[in-house]
Enzyme design. Structure first.
Site, PDB file in Angstrom:
ATOM      1  CG  ASN A 159      -1.832  -1.215   1.236  1.00  0.00           C
ATOM      2  OD1 ASN A 159      -1.994  -1.865   0.214  1.00  0.00           O
ATOM      3  ND2 ASN A 159      -2.401  -1.535   2.376  1.00  0.00           N
ATOM      4  CG  ASP A 189      -2.713   3.221   2.885  1.00  0.00           C
ATOM      5  OD1 ASP A 189      -1.798   2.968   3.694  1.00  0.00           O
ATOM      6  OD2 ASP A 189      -3.621   2.403   2.610  1.00  0.00           O
ATOM      7  CG  HIS A 212       3.765  -1.879  -4.932  1.00  0.00           C
ATOM      8  ND1 HIS A 212       2.591  -2.603  -4.941  1.00  0.00           N
ATOM      9  CD2 HIS A 212       4.722  -2.742  -5.395  1.00  0.00           C
ATOM     10  CE1 HIS A 212       2.829  -3.830  -5.394  1.00  0.00           C
ATOM     11  NE2 HIS A 212       4.113  -3.945  -5.662  1.00  0.00           N
ATOM     12  CB  CYS A 221      14.358  19.493 -11.887  1.00  0.00           C
ATOM     13  SG  CYS A 221      13.065  19.919 -10.700  1.00  0.00           S
ATOM     14  CB  CYS A 269      12.001  23.014 -13.543  1.00  0.00           C
ATOM     15  SG  CYS A 269      11.380  21.340 -13.741  1.00  0.00           S
ATOM     16  N   GLY A 307      -5.067  -9.047   3.608  1.00  0.00           N
ATOM     17  CA  GLY A 307      -5.742  -8.216   2.606  1.00  0.00           C
ATOM     18  C   GLY A 307      -5.008  -8.050   1.296  1.00  0.00           C
ATOM     19  CB  ALA A 318      -8.150  -7.007   7.712  1.00  0.00           C
TER      20      ALA A 318
HETATM   21  N1  APR Z   1     -10.462  -7.432   5.043  1.00  0.00           N
HETATM   22  C1  APR Z   1      -9.618  -8.378   4.549  1.00  0.00           C
HETATM   23  N2  APR Z   1      -9.399  -8.544   3.234  1.00  0.00           N
HETATM   24  C2  APR Z   1     -10.069  -7.756   2.374  1.00  0.00           C
HETATM   25  C3  APR Z   1     -10.973  -6.745   2.824  1.00  0.00           C
HETATM   26  C4  APR Z   1     -11.166  -6.611   4.225  1.00  0.00           C
HETATM   27  N3  APR Z   1     -11.987  -5.706   4.748  1.00  0.00           N
HETATM   28  N4  APR Z   1     -11.481  -6.124   1.725  1.00  0.00           N
HETATM   29  C5  APR Z   1     -10.911  -6.704   0.660  1.00  0.00           C
HETATM   30  N5  APR Z   1     -10.054  -7.690   1.047  1.00  0.00           N
HETATM   31  C6  APR Z   1      -9.189  -8.542   0.226  1.00  0.00           C
HETATM   32  C7  APR Z   1      -9.765  -8.976  -1.101  1.00  0.00           C
HETATM   33  O1  APR Z   1     -10.481 -10.196  -0.949  1.00  0.00           O
HETATM   34  C8  APR Z   1      -8.515  -9.145  -1.958  1.00  0.00           C
HETATM   35  O2  APR Z   1      -7.990 -10.457  -1.857  1.00  0.00           O
HETATM   36  O3  APR Z   1      -8.055  -7.763  -0.096  1.00  0.00           O
HETATM   37  C9  APR Z   1      -7.517  -8.178  -1.336  1.00  0.00           C
HETATM   38  C10 APR Z   1      -7.251  -6.941  -2.166  1.00  0.00           C
HETATM   39  O4  APR Z   1      -6.597  -7.322  -3.327  1.00  0.00           O
HETATM   40  P1  APR Z   1      -6.015  -6.261  -4.370  1.00  0.00           P
HETATM   41  O5  APR Z   1      -7.024  -5.196  -4.598  1.00  0.00           O
HETATM   42  O6  APR Z   1      -5.537  -7.021  -5.551  1.00  0.00           O
HETATM   43  O7  APR Z   1      -4.819  -5.566  -3.557  1.00  0.00           O
HETATM   44  P2  APR Z   1      -3.294  -5.964  -3.506  1.00  0.00           P
HETATM   45  O8  APR Z   1      -3.105  -7.423  -3.340  1.00  0.00           O
HETATM   46  O9  APR Z   1      -2.672  -5.057  -2.516  1.00  0.00           O
HETATM   47  O10 APR Z   1      -2.789  -5.546  -4.954  1.00  0.00           O
HETATM   48  C11 APR Z   1      -1.427  -5.649  -5.256  1.00  0.00           C
HETATM   49  O11 APR Z   1      -1.729  -4.572  -7.364  1.00  0.00           O
HETATM   50  O12 APR Z   1      -2.703  -2.958  -8.730  1.00  0.00           O
HETATM   51  C12 APR Z   1      -1.597  -3.296  -7.970  1.00  0.00           C
HETATM   52  O13 APR Z   1      -0.004  -1.784  -7.179  1.00  0.00           O
HETATM   53  C13 APR Z   1      -1.289  -2.295  -6.881  1.00  0.00           C
HETATM   54  O14 APR Z   1      -0.214  -2.698  -4.757  1.00  0.00           O
HETATM   55  C14 APR Z   1      -1.242  -3.137  -5.622  1.00  0.00           C
HETATM   56  C15 APR Z   1      -1.005  -4.537  -6.161  1.00  0.00           C
END
Ligand code: APR
Length: 245
Positions: free
Chosen positions: A100, A102, A117, A128, A148, A185, A230
């Site tokens: 993430n 964030d 990431h 620059c 710039c 997640g 989560a």
């Molecule tokens: N609690 C737990 N898990 C959750 C929740 C929640 N409240 N809400 C969603 N999820 C789970 C979903 O089931 C899914 O498996 O979180 C996961 C989110 O998956 P992605 O959106 O694919 O996120 P991520 O794995 O971080 O993606 C990897 O892909 O697009 C790129 O650069 C971006 O860093 C990112 C990378």
């Protein structure tokens, strides 16, 4: 299952967490894949690939980055982030590898966070290399420009870009040394981050997965699959651990 996972965590000395977009959903930040995912609405190759950004930065700023800025500016850590901060205070969790951008793990109080990431807190001029905090970026003119004349881009890793090598090497190292990897997640679809649990497992660690649904890790790699939100699961894990210690 939660009781068993909590017992293993309470006994562990070197836990590493790998987190993905799902951990921040309860903070109001949408995930990329699955229900309500950004990539359901937008094609990532059109908005999150570095070539797409270079070709039309105004389009990517307007459609993706501006909206992300508004959401991330006001997001706060939830029970899952706070639970990881508590695990660090207890001396159980050493490092978080997060996909993430964030900054919520640091806001919750974790001190060793590998931002695999990159992060959204800073922008960098593509000409620059001047850096400016995202909060100070003037978005009244899109794309925002540096003094710039160059265009600002977030310090995030776009598709088509390399993971910063120091983050990759350190993540591989700590993954191979931990007793437990908590995987929270993430859809575990994007490499090389998704490979960290496999490295940990091969080196003898237990894998505890928290997710709303099953992922490619759920079959064969994860020792415990704790399904649900989560934040809710983490709260239960922490109260079990507090009871055991
Ligand atoms: N609690 C737990 N898990 C959750 C929740 C929640 N409240 N809400 C969603 N999820 C789970 C979903 O089931 C899914 O498996 O979180 C996961 C989110 O998956 P992605 O959106 O694919 O996120 P991520 O794995 O971080 O993606 C990897 O892909 O697009 C790129 O650069 C971006 O860093 C990112 C990378």
């Amino acid at each position: 299952m939660i009781h068993k996972a909590a017992k293993d965590l309470a006994d562990a000395k070197n836990v590493v967490a790998l987190t993905g977009a799902g951990i921040s959903v309860e903070s109001g930040i949408p995930p990329f894949r699955g229900k309500g995912g950004l990539w359901e609405k937008f094609d990532p190759m059109e908005y999150a690939h570095i070539d797409a950004f270079k070709k039309d930065p105004a389009k990517v700023w307007n459609v993706l980055i501006k909206g992300m800025k508004e959401i991330i500016d006001t997001a706060r850590p939830n029970d899952a982030h706070n639970g990881l901060a508590r695990l660090e205070k207890l001396g159980i969790l050493k490092t978080i590898i997060t996909q993430n951008v964030d900054g919520l793990h640091q806001m919750a109080g974790n001190t060793d966070v590998i931002e695999f990431h990159g992060n959204f807190a800073w922008q960098r001029c593509m000409d620059c290399n001047r850096r400016l905090e995202t909060a100070k970026i003037d978005i009244s003119r899109i794309p925002p420009r540096c003094e710039c004349g160059g265009i600002y881009r977030p310090e995030c890793v776009f598709f088509g870009e390399m993971i910063p090598p120091q983050h990759l090497y350190r993540s591989q190292k700590i993954a191979s040394e931990c007793d437990i990897m908590l995987v929270i997640g993430t859809s575990a679809l994007i490499q090389p981050a998704a490979f960290m649990p496999t490295i940990a497992k091969r080196a003898g660690a237990k894998i505890i997965e928290l997710n709303l649904e099953r992922t490619p890790l759920s079959r064969g790699t994860s020792d415990y699959i704790l399904m649900g939100k989560a934040g809710e699961i983490m709260k239960r894990l922490i109260s079990e651990i507090d009871r055991l210690r």
